[in-house]
Design an enzyme around this catalytic site. Structure first.
Site: not given
Ligand code: GLN
Length: 502
Positions: A84, A159, A183
């Site tokens: 990532k 994400s 994410s």
């Molecule tokens: N959807 C969550 C957020 O927007 C989790 C994102 C993540 O785990 N990086 O914060």
């Protein structure tokens, strides 16, 4: 060996590792196959921000010569992977999918990347994501959205959407993602693959570009729980450069060898609140069927009340945004990335211009929310309250884990949304994190694994994958992945996604 469609990239990571060790596949051959597969998903899926061919082929030659001389650093030696783009890679751009990091190339590798290299893994590229890991769809990327390889009109989740899509599309057998509030797990669920969010502290955060430091963890997305375990045994371990890293070693052998017997006597708890009225019917049905199967195989499955769960989403968004406001204050366009310096601007104007031009809407929204929650008049009302909820949640989990070995929930209340559907309704998107954020607030390990498909669309679209989540007690990562591997030893949902779609 399964040898599914997709050539070499149709094999699991452990299968590819075995092919390398038995000389049935060469490391360079695999790296080339992965690079080609990644390039062919290019514009349609858009899982990658950067492909690093020269680096990958150089590493492949090195690892092959190590193996030729009898040095096999891990089960995954010679296996291609992708990372990532919020995980720092020396000499390779690391963008966080944000314009503000345009042109930034780290001078060091993240600990996870060092470990991957040491284990003989071959990184072929950097993966698309929501900007600074804020989002649940991979649509907030400055590099354009990633699409779900199972249905290109849908998002892959986020994400770590690039990571899940790259694994689901068979560009790489595994990828490293990060999970602050879901994410790794939510995109794994949307793309029909398996993802593991490690216990907080199990994997070093050194070199992971921070979003919410008290919640962030790096972890694997792969085809099944066995592969996730093999990656965990590479990633886990103490690192003095991360003060929260724990002296924790992960032994993958009990997971790799798990069969259905591993479920005998396992105590699994099902929170009533996780199956409330709001939940999609087909998700409820598939997850409860999986619970019945666990029971048939000898697990003790029991319902219990977990009322604290419902406070997790608001507490998470306060804490994550507050930490983000502090972490992202370093991006002033002067020390990192592209600035907006023009002659005649004051320092403050130059910083404001760089941040206005460099950050996207969702990041700005979080920064405003975070700074508001931390401001003098509101600190007690919001930030301190959220910390109290976090402590309550931890207590409630501790209590539950006196009775259970794992807690079972859906991973997300929906399957993969259509692109564009949730961008204008951030609140609805935040509520989609209801099952995943409690785990980060409590610092626990959890895996998402496929357990079925939704009904096909009325408009003829394919039924999208459904994921379920196994949550474990702190440093119980092995228990979680062993139970997941046991379930996967008697089911084939984790093999079906892409084959069904192509
Ligand atoms: N959807 C969550 C957020 O927007 C989790 C994102 C993540 O785990 N990086 O914060």
């Amino acid at each position: 060996m399964s040898g599914l469609s997709g050539g070499f990239m149709g094999y699991s990571a452990l299968e590819l590792g075995a092919l390398v060790q038995s000389r049935k596949a060469g490391v360079e051959e695999l790296a080339r196959a992965a690079l080609e597969a990644a390039a062919s998903t290019g514009d349609s899926v858009n899982a990658f921000i950067t492909l690093c061919e020269d680096y990958a082929m150089g590493q492949a030659r090195l690892v092959q010569s190590r193996i030729d001389s009898g040095d096999i650093p891990s089960r995954l030696a010679g296996v291609p992977a992708a990372v990532k783009d919020n995980i720092s890679t020396r000499g390779i751009p690391t963008t966080c999918a944000s314009r503000i990091l345009d042109g930034y190339t780290p001078m060091f590798d993240a600990n996870a990347v060092e470990r991957l290299r040491g284990a003989g893994g071959i990184m072929i590229g950097k993966l698309n994501m929501d900007e600074f890991a804020m989002g649940s769809t991979t649509e907030t990327s400055a590099y354009g959205p990633t699409r779900n390889p199972l249905d290109l009109s849908r998002c892959p989740g986020g994400s770590s959407g690039g990571a899940a899509a790259a694994v689901a599309a068979r560009a790489v057998p595994f990828a490293l993602g990060s999970d602050t509030g879901g994410s790794i797990r939510q995109p794994a669920s949307f793309c029909g693959v398996t993802g593991h969010k490690p216990t907080y502290g199990a994997v070093s955060r050194w070199g992971l570009i921070a979003y919410g430091s008290s919640l962030d963890q790096i972890g694997p997305i792969a085809r099944d729980a066995r592969d996730c375990a093999a990656v965990m045994s590479i990633l886990a371990g103490e690192d003095k450069r991360d003060g929260t890293s724990a002296a924790f070693e992960f032994d993958d052998s009990t997971v790799i060898n798990a069969d259905a017997d591993a479920l005998k006597g396992l105590r699994a708890g099902i929170p009533d609140e996780a199956f409330d009225a709001g939940l999609d019917q087909s998700i409820r049905a598939r997850v409860l069927e999986a619970a019945d199967l666990l029971e048939d195989l000898g697990a003790k499955v029991e319902r219990f009340a977990f009322p604290t769960l419902r406070y997790a989403v608001p507490a998470y968004y306060i804490i994550a945004s507050a930490e983000a406001a502090s972490n992202l204050s370093r991006y002033d366009g002067i020390r990192y990335g592209r600035g907006a310096a023009e002659p005649g601007l004051t320092l403050e104007e130059a910083i404001a211009r760089a941040r206005s031009a460099g950050f996207g809407r969702e990041v700005k929204r979080r920064l405003m929310l975070g700074n508001f929650a931390l401001s003098a008049g509101y600190y007690d009302a919001y930030y301190n309250k959220a910390l109290q909820v976090k402590a309550m949640l931890r207590g409630a989990f501790d209590e539950a884990f006196e009775r259970f070995d794992i807690i079972l929930t859906p991973t997300a209340p929906t399957t993969a949304m259509k692109l564009g559907e949730s961008l204008n309704d951030p609140l609805a998107m935040y509520l989609g994190d209801v099952y995943t954020v409690p785990v980060n607030l409590a610092g626990l390990p959890a895996a998402s694994l496929p357990c079925g498909f939704a009904e096909p669309d009325a408009d003829g679209g394919a039924g999208m994958p459904i994921g379920m989540q196994f949550i474990g007690r702190a440093f119980g990562d092995e228990t979680v992945l062993r139970a997941a591997a046991a379930y996967q030893s008697v089911t084939d949902w984790h093999r079906r996604g892409y084959d069904a779609a192509i």
